[in-house]
Scaffold this motif. Sequence first.
Motif, PDB file in Angstrom:
ATOM      1  N   TYR A 192      -9.941 -61.838  41.087  1.00 24.68           N
ATOM      2  CA  TYR A 192     -10.478 -60.445  41.370  1.00 24.68           C
ATOM      3  C   TYR A 192      -9.360 -59.530  41.604  1.00 24.68           C
ATOM      4  N   ASP A 193      -9.786 -58.319  41.516  1.00 23.34           N
ATOM      5  CA  ASP A 193      -8.661 -57.385  41.725  1.00 23.34           C
ATOM      6  C   ASP A 193      -8.940 -56.674  42.950  1.00 23.34           C
ATOM      7  N   SER A 194      -7.942 -56.713  43.984  1.00 25.29           N
ATOM      8  CA  SER A 194      -8.074 -55.959  45.219  1.00 25.29           C
ATOM      9  C   SER A 194      -7.641 -54.526  45.069  1.00 25.29           C
ATOM     10  N   ASP A 198      -3.168 -46.014  48.726  1.00 22.58           N
ATOM     11  CA  ASP A 198      -1.949 -45.794  49.469  1.00 22.58           C
ATOM     12  C   ASP A 198      -1.615 -44.289  49.520  1.00 22.58           C
ATOM     13  N   THR A 199      -1.257 -43.697  50.863  1.00 23.18           N
ATOM     14  CA  THR A 199      -0.830 -42.496  50.969  1.00 23.18           C
ATOM     15  C   THR A 199       0.674 -42.451  50.705  1.00 23.18           C
ATOM     16  N   ILE A 200       1.249 -41.833  49.844  1.00 21.25           N
ATOM     17  CA  ILE A 200       2.582 -41.669  49.390  1.00 21.25           C
ATOM     18  C   ILE A 200       3.343 -40.510  50.070  1.00 21.25           C
ATOM     19  N   LYS A 201       2.443 -39.647  50.562  1.00 22.31           N
ATOM     20  CA  LYS A 201       3.404 -38.456  51.099  1.00 22.31           C
ATOM     21  C   LYS A 201       2.328 -37.485  51.793  1.00 22.31           C
ATOM     22  N   ILE A 202       2.549 -37.056  52.860  1.00 24.65           N
ATOM     23  CA  ILE A 202       1.747 -36.126  53.564  1.00 24.65           C
ATOM     24  C   ILE A 202       2.724 -34.660  53.906  1.00 24.65           C
ATOM     25  N   PHE A 203       1.869 -33.364  53.534  1.00 27.63           N
ATOM     26  CA  PHE A 203       2.809 -32.240  53.824  1.00 27.63           C
ATOM     27  C   PHE A 203       2.014 -31.454  54.739  1.00 27.63           C
ATOM     28  N   PHE A 218       3.051 -35.493  40.579  1.00 26.02           N
ATOM     29  CA  PHE A 218       3.083 -36.333  39.159  1.00 26.02           C
ATOM     30  C   PHE A 218       2.785 -37.706  39.476  1.00 26.02           C
ATOM     31  N   GLU A 219       3.098 -38.182  40.507  1.00 24.24           N
ATOM     32  CA  GLU A 219       3.003 -39.671  40.847  1.00 24.24           C
ATOM     33  C   GLU A 219       1.582 -39.824  41.692  1.00 24.24           C
ATOM     34  N   ALA A 220       1.040 -38.960  42.324  1.00 25.83           N
ATOM     35  CA  ALA A 220      -0.152 -39.343  42.817  1.00 25.83           C
ATOM     36  C   ALA A 220      -1.257 -39.305  41.968  1.00 25.83           C
ATOM     37  N   ASP A 221      -2.195 -40.175  42.179  1.00 28.78           N
ATOM     38  CA  ASP A 221      -3.626 -40.402  41.575  1.00 28.78           C
ATOM     39  C   ASP A 221      -4.575 -39.390  41.884  1.00 28.78           C
ATOM     40  N   ARG A 222      -4.517 -38.835  43.053  1.00 28.11           N
ATOM     41  CA  ARG A 222      -5.466 -38.023  43.636  1.00 28.11           C
ATOM     42  C   ARG A 222      -4.795 -37.099  45.008  1.00 28.11           C
ATOM     43  N   MET A 236      -3.698 -48.638  44.269  1.00 27.72           N
ATOM     44  CA  MET A 236      -2.966 -49.889  44.609  1.00 27.72           C
ATOM     45  C   MET A 236      -3.693 -50.890  43.958  1.00 27.72           C
ATOM     46  N   LYS A 237      -3.293 -51.754  43.319  1.00 26.02           N
ATOM     47  CA  LYS A 237      -4.281 -53.252  42.894  1.00 26.02           C
ATOM     48  C   LYS A 237      -3.358 -54.429  42.793  1.00 26.02           C
ATOM     49  N   LYS A 238      -4.011 -55.480  43.327  1.00 27.77           N
ATOM     50  CA  LYS A 238      -3.214 -56.817  43.520  1.00 27.77           C
ATOM     51  C   LYS A 238      -4.461 -57.471  43.042  1.00 27.77           C
ATOM     52  N   THR A 239      -4.015 -58.780  42.160  1.00 28.09           N
ATOM     53  CA  THR A 239      -4.995 -59.597  41.420  1.00 28.09           C
ATOM     54  C   THR A 239      -4.869 -60.649  42.584  1.00 28.09           C
ATOM     55  N   ILE A 240      -6.156 -61.022  43.100  1.00 29.54           N
ATOM     56  CA  ILE A 240      -6.160 -62.269  43.930  1.00 29.54           C
ATOM     57  C   ILE A 240      -6.927 -63.492  43.462  1.00 29.54           C
TER      58      ILE A 240
END
Length: 313
Positions: A192-194, A198-203, A218-222, A236-240
């Motif tokens: 399954y996918d976990s 992830d927070t890539i930047k805060i201003f 450009f890089e952020a999903d939301r 972020m996604k990782k298959t477990i």
Amino acid sequence: MSKILKLQSIQNKLDNFKTSSLLLLSWIFIGFLTRLDFNQMWGCIIDFGELFDYSNIGFFILSFALILIARLINNKKTINVLLIVELGIWLIKFVYYKGGYATGLSGNNPLGIVVFYDSVAIFLRLLNLKNNNTIRLFRTSWFLAIIIILISFKIFFFAMPHDLQWEIVLVEKKIKKNEKLLIGDWSGNVKYDSIWVDTIKIFRLDTINDNNTSLFEFEADRILTDSTHRYYLKEMKKTISEFANIAISNDIMIKTAKTKCKMDFIHWNWGSLLLNDSTEYGHFEILKINNDSLDFIMTVGYNKNYDYKLKRK
């Protein structure tokens, strides 16, 4: 007086076999073009069907040819045989194979245009038999009663197309077979996918300008903003892959390390997962099943899939 004469003229034409047979041929042709003569409509998911479907073409040619031959010959006995044979074939198609009598969300409503077409079709066939005979049995006053009986019989007893009924029987047999195969203890792997954010930047809001945010936008999903800061988030996604034990009881209750729910088959290889209070927990799809192995997918929540590959213990 002129109206009476017109009605009498129409009656005389209808009483002529050449005219009534021509009307029936025209009605059969209209039914073929519109699929009203032979449709597969059922519920809200199956439509009339394709015009050039083999069954539609076959039934059309058979009925049209028999009526046309009857119209072109002069032997009354042979005409009767042809008319009765065609009527018998049409009634078998009407009762067993034709749709349009169980439509809508509940599958309980006959389609008005189909009922109208069939009523006229029955009337014209009876009219042709009457016009080729002088027997009192074929009085026009009886036609309405025969039409009502046949249409009612179709609505109340054979509303669903017979081939669809047969398909449902086969599906039910496959469901029972799969339920028997499912019962037991299984072990194997689950993937399954976990997924997390992830927070890539805060201003801080008072430091934001076009130069230092365009890359992260450009890089952020939301992007989230509160009273003091703007947060750039990425999914972020990782298959477990994990070891799994599953027990399936006689009532098709499936017990895993994560949950216990009932498998409610909708089709022979897929259905819903229900909790004890009948709340829908998710869905399942069986990819492979036999005496020794089971591959299936459990879908929980918003498209979260658990892919099981199991062997019988």
